[in-house]
Design an enzyme around this catalytic site. Structure first.
Site, PDB file in Angstrom:
ATOM      1  CB  SER A   1     -10.460 -23.349  75.205  1.00  0.00           C
ATOM      2  OG  SER A   1     -11.451 -22.589  75.838  1.00  0.00           O
TER       3      SER A   1
ATOM      4  CG  HIS B   1     -13.523 -26.636  77.120  1.00  0.00           C
ATOM      5  ND1 HIS B   1     -12.603 -26.748  78.132  1.00  0.00           N
ATOM      6  CD2 HIS B   1     -13.369 -25.375  76.647  1.00  0.00           C
ATOM      7  CE1 HIS B   1     -11.937 -25.616  78.268  1.00  0.00           C
ATOM      8  NE2 HIS B   1     -12.388 -24.763  77.369  1.00  0.00           N
TER       9      HIS B   1
END
Length: 195
Positions: free
Chosen positions: A97, A122
């Protein structure tokens, strides 16, 4: 968390340091765990300190993080770009992330991962509740942040924006070797950079 201490012997006697302070002397900054305001403030302060110490010498940012708060991560990203020294990024363990985003933001040619590191990108996570207009405002902001993250990831990786948008739609995991092919990092390190 237990923080080990090291003892250094000099001509003036012995001095003990916590391990992170000792690493800072070698221009190494550790980014471990969830990225929040407290962690980001510590990393930013260390980057600014190292720039003041020597603006022409590289800084090494070691990352082992599952990600965290986007605005906290952006404060680190903006500081990496603001300071004069090149910031080399090294993934140890995982960079997921916001951790993966920061890994990709190191100086081009100086973005690394160790052989068994895991990288995951993501879309940003968020939620909203309350009145419909408040939910709409929050949704617009999350979409703006998503577009900013995707644009920067595309620039850092050399991938087309459409590919980044598709790949970040869900959790997209990569090995260190796959992250090199993807363009998020430049090399998998087998040995220390200081050897």
């Amino acid at each position: 968390m237990f923080v080990p201490y090291v003892i250094e012997r000099t001509s003036r006697g012995e001095r003990s340091y916590d391990i992170y302070s000792r690493l800072l002397k070698d221009r190494i900054v550790m980014l471990s765990g969830e990225i929040n305001d407290e962690v980001a403030s510590s990393v930013v302060a260390q980057l600014l300190f190292l720039e003041a110490e020597d603006p022409d010498k590289d800084i090494y940012l070691y990352i082992n993080s599952p990600g965290g708060v986007v605005t906290s991560g952006f404060s680190i990203y903006d500081t990496m770009n603001y300071i004069k020294p090149a910031v080399s990024t090294i993934c140890i363990g995982q960079a997921a992330s916001m951790g993966a985003f920061l890994l990709s933001c190191g100086e081009k040619g100086k973005r690394y991962a160790l052989p068994n590191a895991r990288i995951m990108i993501h879309q940003p996570l968020g939620g909203a509740q309350g009145q419909a207009t408040d939910i709409e405002i929050t949704t617009k902001e999350i979409l703006r942040i998503k577009a900013t993250l995707n644009k920067i990831l595309a620039e850092n990786s050399g991938q087309k924006l459409s590919k980044i948008e598709k790949d970040t739609d869900r959790d997209f995991y990569m090995s260190a070797q796959e992250a090199v092919k993807y363009g998020l990092i430049d090399k998998v390190l087998e040995k220390s950079l200081t050897e």
